[in-house]
Design a protein around this motif. Sequence first.
Motif, PDB file in Angstrom:
ATOM      1  N   UNK A 263       0.832  -1.203   0.000  1.00 16.10           N
ATOM      2  CA  UNK A 263       0.000   0.000   0.000  1.00 16.10           C
ATOM      3  C   UNK A 263       0.872   1.260   0.000  1.00 16.10           C
ATOM      4  N   UNK A 264       1.919   1.256   0.832  1.00 12.99           N
ATOM      5  CA  UNK A 264       2.812   2.405   0.898  1.00 12.99           C
ATOM      6  C   UNK A 264       3.514   2.626  -0.437  1.00 12.99           C
ATOM      7  N   UNK A 265       3.908   1.547  -1.069  1.00 12.25           N
ATOM      8  CA  UNK A 265       4.572   1.668  -2.364  1.00 12.25           C
ATOM      9  C   UNK A 265       3.635   2.301  -3.401  1.00 12.25           C
ATOM     10  N   UNK A 266       2.394   1.874  -3.412  1.00 15.28           N
ATOM     11  CA  UNK A 266       1.443   2.440  -4.371  1.00 15.28           C
ATOM     12  C   UNK A 266       1.191   3.922  -4.095  1.00 15.28           C
ATOM     13  N   UNK A 267       1.086   4.279  -2.830  1.00 16.15           N
ATOM     14  CA  UNK A 267       0.896   5.695  -2.488  1.00 16.15           C
ATOM     15  C   UNK A 267       2.094   6.516  -2.976  1.00 16.15           C
ATOM     16  N   UNK A 268       3.293   5.973  -2.794  1.00 15.03           N
ATOM     17  CA  UNK A 268       4.504   6.677  -3.246  1.00 15.03           C
ATOM     18  C   UNK A 268       4.524   6.813  -4.763  1.00 15.03           C
ATOM     19  N   UNK A 269       4.160   5.763  -5.477  1.00 14.92           N
ATOM     20  CA  UNK A 269       4.142   5.798  -6.937  1.00 14.92           C
ATOM     21  C   UNK A 269       3.142   6.846  -7.448  1.00 14.92           C
ATOM     22  N   UNK A 270       1.949   6.845  -6.885  1.00 14.42           N
ATOM     23  CA  UNK A 270       0.925   7.799  -7.333  1.00 14.42           C
ATOM     24  C   UNK A 270       1.333   9.226  -6.972  1.00 14.42           C
ATOM     25  N   UNK A 271       1.985   9.395  -5.841  1.00 18.61           N
ATOM     26  CA  UNK A 271       2.446  10.738  -5.438  1.00 18.61           C
ATOM     27  C   UNK A 271       3.465  11.284  -6.433  1.00 18.61           C
ATOM     28  N   UNK A 272       4.351  10.402  -6.900  1.00 20.26           N
ATOM     29  CA  UNK A 272       5.327  10.817  -7.909  1.00 20.26           C
ATOM     30  C   UNK A 272       4.631  11.183  -9.221  1.00 20.26           C
ATOM     31  N   UNK A 273       3.591  10.451  -9.573  1.00 20.62           N
ATOM     32  CA  UNK A 273       2.838  10.773 -10.788  1.00 20.62           C
ATOM     33  C   UNK A 273       2.145  12.122 -10.650  1.00 20.62           C
ATOM     34  N   UNK A 283      -9.405   8.804  -5.476  1.00 18.78           N
ATOM     35  CA  UNK A 283      -9.223   8.419  -4.069  1.00 18.78           C
ATOM     36  C   UNK A 283      -7.869   8.911  -3.551  1.00 18.78           C
ATOM     37  N   UNK A 284      -6.857   8.964  -4.417  1.00 23.33           N
ATOM     38  CA  UNK A 284      -5.549   9.453  -3.979  1.00 23.33           C
ATOM     39  C   UNK A 284      -5.558  10.968  -3.841  1.00 23.33           C
ATOM     40  N   UNK A 285      -6.319  11.638  -4.671  1.00 24.66           N
ATOM     41  CA  UNK A 285      -6.455  13.087  -4.488  1.00 24.66           C
ATOM     42  C   UNK A 285      -7.056  13.390  -3.125  1.00 24.66           C
ATOM     43  N   UNK A 286      -8.064  12.600  -2.760  1.00 26.71           N
ATOM     44  CA  UNK A 286      -8.669  12.762  -1.436  1.00 26.71           C
ATOM     45  C   UNK A 286      -7.648  12.486  -0.341  1.00 26.71           C
ATOM     46  N   UNK A 287      -6.830  11.468  -0.538  1.00 24.87           N
ATOM     47  CA  UNK A 287      -5.819  11.117   0.459  1.00 24.87           C
ATOM     48  C   UNK A 287      -4.830  12.249   0.668  1.00 24.87           C
ATOM     49  N   UNK A 288      -4.350  12.825  -0.410  1.00 27.63           N
ATOM     50  CA  UNK A 288      -3.302  13.850  -0.306  1.00 27.63           C
ATOM     51  C   UNK A 288      -3.842  15.209   0.114  1.00 27.63           C
ATOM     52  N   UNK A 289      -5.157  15.383   0.120  1.00 23.59           N
ATOM     53  CA  UNK A 289      -5.716  16.654   0.607  1.00 23.59           C
ATOM     54  C   UNK A 289      -5.813  16.680   2.135  1.00 23.59           C
ATOM     55  N   UNK A 290      -5.679  15.538   2.763  1.00 21.29           N
ATOM     56  CA  UNK A 290      -5.709  15.520   4.230  1.00 21.29           C
ATOM     57  C   UNK A 290      -4.362  15.980   4.788  1.00 21.29           C
ATOM     58  N   UNK A 291      -4.414  16.758   5.854  1.00 19.13           N
ATOM     59  CA  UNK A 291      -3.180  17.248   6.469  1.00 19.13           C
ATOM     60  C   UNK A 291      -2.318  16.108   7.005  1.00 19.13           C
TER      61      UNK A 291
END
Length: 372
Positions: A263-273, A283-291
Amino acid sequence: MDCSPPASSVHGIFQARVLEWGAIAFSVIITVITFFVGNDQVHSWTLVTSQALDNAWRVVKWSVTLAVSFLAAILCYFRRLQLYLGHRLKWWIGYLQRRFKRNLSVEAEVDLLSYCAREWKGETPHAKLMRKAYEELFWRRHIKCVRQVRRDNYDALRSVLFQIFSRGLAFPSWMKEKDIVKLPEKLLFSQGCNWIQQYSFGPEKYTGSNVFGKLRRCVELLKTQWTEFSGIKDYHKRGSMCNILFSDALLEYKLYEALKFIMLYQVTEVYEQMKTKKVIPSLFRLLFTRETSSDPLSFMMNHLNSVGDTCGLEQIDMFILGYSLEVKIKVFRLFKFNSRDFEVCYPEESLREWPEISLLTENDRHYHIPVF
């Protein structure tokens, strides 16, 4: 026409004749005795005989009573002995079963309504709501049984992984293209994520430089087990192997930590994208909008490191888990019965026809496995 008398008449006549002959014989005997010994001696003999018979009867009666009482006492004793031995035997059987039984973290199937009746007996509004929710699953969703999952902070991961293995699902497409065993080093050397050393393995708060070797072993175990289960075509054999695997707490712990790292790896990959302005799932946009999860490091420190220790997966984590494993996780949230949130899917927008895995929860904290 047959004029012979019926058999019953013949039998009655025969009995009458026998009685008549017996009376005559007795009279003859008395007459002979009287002739030789006299009336007084006959009377004395009759009296003595009567007394002897009375005494004999008393002895027989007393002996029979004593024998019956003795037998009753013996039967009562053996009955109590049987009850005592039965109780002790039952206790020892239960003890041996508890001592040697596999400590399965995913239990065998039980009837859904029987489980509900056992768990929700009260008449409170919440208990009534839960009973109605279970009846909805049984009658309209055709869920007939449930597998109870051990209640701890890994139970969401356990419920998902058990179904992946027991159904023999294949690797996600992205895992087929990459050697997932090398992902820990990839994060460090290719993407410069040296903060990965602060990764926590459940209750283990910090492992320092050892984290890479430990993560590699966990991911390697996940890959080996997943490959083995997906290659088994026989459903019953997969079930037997699941019973063995999910009774080994140490192996389970490693598998769940591997899932957390995936899960952490996927979050890191999407963050780089996202940093390169690529389109990413909502769903990742929602994740990264949280403080508390604005980047992979904060997601790991504030959320992922606590999973398995002080908390389980949150709803946003369930989205990431489904996305990472390429499965659609359908959850029946029983406490939300009669609302639009009663049945939810993680993720809602699956990119392909991903396999569907079902869970049920009574509180969004602990999960069980429904059986259709």
